[in-house]
Design a protein around this motif. Structure first.
Motif, PDB file in Angstrom:
ATOM      1  N   GLU A  43       0.826  -1.223   0.000  1.00 52.99           N
ATOM      2  CA  GLU A  43       0.000   0.000   0.000  1.00 52.99           C
ATOM      3  C   GLU A  43       0.855   1.265   0.000  1.00 52.99           C
ATOM      4  O   GLU A  43       0.433   2.316  -0.471  1.00 52.99           O
ATOM      5  N   ALA A  44       2.070   1.162   0.532  1.00 48.94           N
ATOM      6  CA  ALA A  44       2.969   2.334   0.567  1.00 48.94           C
ATOM      7  C   ALA A  44       3.717   2.490  -0.753  1.00 48.94           C
ATOM      8  O   ALA A  44       4.533   3.407  -0.892  1.00 48.94           O
ATOM      9  N   GLY A  45       3.448   1.594  -1.701  1.00 53.90           N
ATOM     10  CA  GLY A  45       4.171   1.659  -2.986  1.00 53.90           C
ATOM     11  C   GLY A  45       5.586   1.140  -2.860  1.00 53.90           C
ATOM     12  O   GLY A  45       6.459   1.466  -3.668  1.00 53.90           O
ATOM     13  N   ALA A  46       5.827   0.335  -1.811  1.00 55.42           N
ATOM     14  CA  ALA A  46       7.176  -0.163  -1.547  1.00 55.42           C
ATOM     15  C   ALA A  46       7.141  -1.696  -1.435  1.00 55.42           C
ATOM     16  O   ALA A  46       7.668  -2.280  -0.486  1.00 55.42           O
ATOM     17  N   ALA A  47       6.509  -2.331  -2.436  1.00 53.94           N
ATOM     18  CA  ALA A  47       6.277  -3.780  -2.367  1.00 53.94           C
ATOM     19  C   ALA A  47       7.563  -4.566  -2.161  1.00 53.94           C
ATOM     20  O   ALA A  47       7.561  -5.638  -1.553  1.00 53.94           O
TER      21      ALA A  47
END
Ligand SMILES: NC(=O)c1ccc[n+]([C@@H]2O[C@H](COP(=O)([O-])OP(=O)(O)OC[C@H]3O[C@@H](n4cnc5c(N)ncnc54)[C@H](OP(=O)(O)O)[C@@H]3O)[C@@H](O)[C@H]2O)c1
Length: 345
Positions: A43-47
């Motif tokens: 969700e933070a764009g940091a998969a």
């Protein structure tokens, strides 16, 4: 630069991880629940970000999780309950520490008790790097430079009601409200008396709104770098009424994450007023958008400054750790504006 985000599975933690990534840093997501941390990373764009599991009751695992990071940002609250093990682990790992608390008594306790260990480890511990405690402490310092001696320094959180809050914030605010505010008077902290100011003008308007005593971070932080006989804090009465209504049943019904549109549309506003008791005063204000986003910005920038500048060690307030005007100037690129005027009769 590697930034460990403790409590990264929470709402503020996710925004903080995203902010660190957006600033070109490498967030390391730390917390007690691997599945929630992995979901937060996506969700933070940091998969692809690294996830490390460490609970508060495993100090060695916590220190290990922080050991190869440049600084720790702690977002796991209420901090009164969960903050201190994370600070102790950051100190054990010799890593600088900031957190996003707004809890006045917790901040006071950290500043009173953690300084020696932090100094010996050569690291800075800076609690309260959020949209109230950070800008509030910085603007109070700049305002206080205009008046001497200071009879009373008032810190006011003048944000209007309506900006939506996360369940975590509501849970924390309910506890803060129950504890009641402190006043700083003649060199020490006491449960607040009833004589605080009852109305205050909103900067930029003639409008006076009712205010009431509330436990803001500034009462714990400002007396450590400003000489004033008394330091007090207030919020708008209409916001206080909302906090007063927060029973545990009400808190449990609040959504985990705040309404996105309301959050983005909201503004925060911190005011400091220094009075000399002889009719002269100076006033400062600082305002910006989206308190949760700006909390992430403030915490990440604080961690970055400590990790890159970091000569300072000990338990420090925002204004002790960072140059106030320079830090507020940095926030200008996030639509934060501020001003100090006075002294005026
Ligand atoms: N002063 C300000 O202006 C300001 C601004 C933003 C946030 N805050 C504060 O920041 C805190 C977080 O807010 P939020 O909205 O992000 O809340 P949240 O979404 O409920 O997140 C809480 C975080 O704390 C973790 N946590 C809770 N209990 C724990 C425990 N016993 N051991 C380890 N981790 C634990 C949670 O982990 P799990 O996911 O595993 O449950 C989660 O990561 C609150 O105290 C809030 O008041 C303050």
């Amino acid at each position: 630069m590697r930034i460990a985000v403790y409590g990264a599975s929470g709402f503020t933690g996710r925004l903080t991880a995203a902010e660190a990534l957006g600033r070109g840093m490498t967030p390391v997501l730390v917390g007690r629940d691997e599945e929630r941390l992995r979901k937060a990373a996506v969700e933070a764009g940091a998969a692809d970000a690294e996830v490390r599991v460490a609970g508060l009751d495993t100090p060695a695992a916590l220190a290990d999780a922080f050991g190869d990071c440049d600084a720790v940002v702690n977002c796991a609250g209420p901090f009164t309950s969960w903050g201190e093990p994370v600070i102790r682990a950051a100190i054990a790992a010799r890593r600088h520490y900031v957190d996003t608390t707004g809890e006045q008594r917790y901040i006071n306790r950290v500043l009173d008790t953690m300084g020696g260990a932090a100094e010996r480890a050569g690291v800075a511990v800076v609690p309260g790097m959020a949209d109230d405690g950070g800008p509030g402490d910085l603007i109070a310092h700049l305002t206080a430079e205009r008046v001497s001696p200071i009879e009373e320094l008032l810190i006011a959180d003048m944000r209007p009601p309506g900006g939506s809050a996360s369940r975590g914030t509501a849970r924390t605010m309910a506890a803060v409200f129950a504890d009641g505010p402190l006043d700083y008077v003649d060199g020490s902290w006491h449960p607040a008396g009833s004589a605080a100011r009852t109305s205050l003008a909103v900067p930029g308007s003639e409008e006076e709104v009712p205010v009431t005593g509330f436990a803001l971070p500034g009462v714990a932080t400002v007396p450590r770098h400003v000489t004033a006989r008394r330091v007090r804090s207030v919020i708008r009465e209409d916001v206080a009424a909302m906090f007063r209504a927060l029973t545990s049943d009400v808190v449990d019904r609040i959504p985990e994450t705040p309404d996105e549109d309301a959050r983005r549309a909201s503004r925060w506003l911190m005011v400091a007023r220094a009075d000399d008791g002889r009719g002269h005063h100076a006033q400062g204000w600082v305002t910006g958008p989206d308190g949760y986003r700006l909390t992430a910005v403030i915490a990440v920038e604080g961690a970055r400054r400590l990790a890159t500048g970091g000569e300072q060690a000990g338990a420090l307030t925002p204004a002790q750790a960072f140059d106030p005007a320079d830090f507020l100037g940095f926030l200008g690129s996030y639509e934060v504006t501020w001003q100090v005027t006075g002294p005026a009769a």
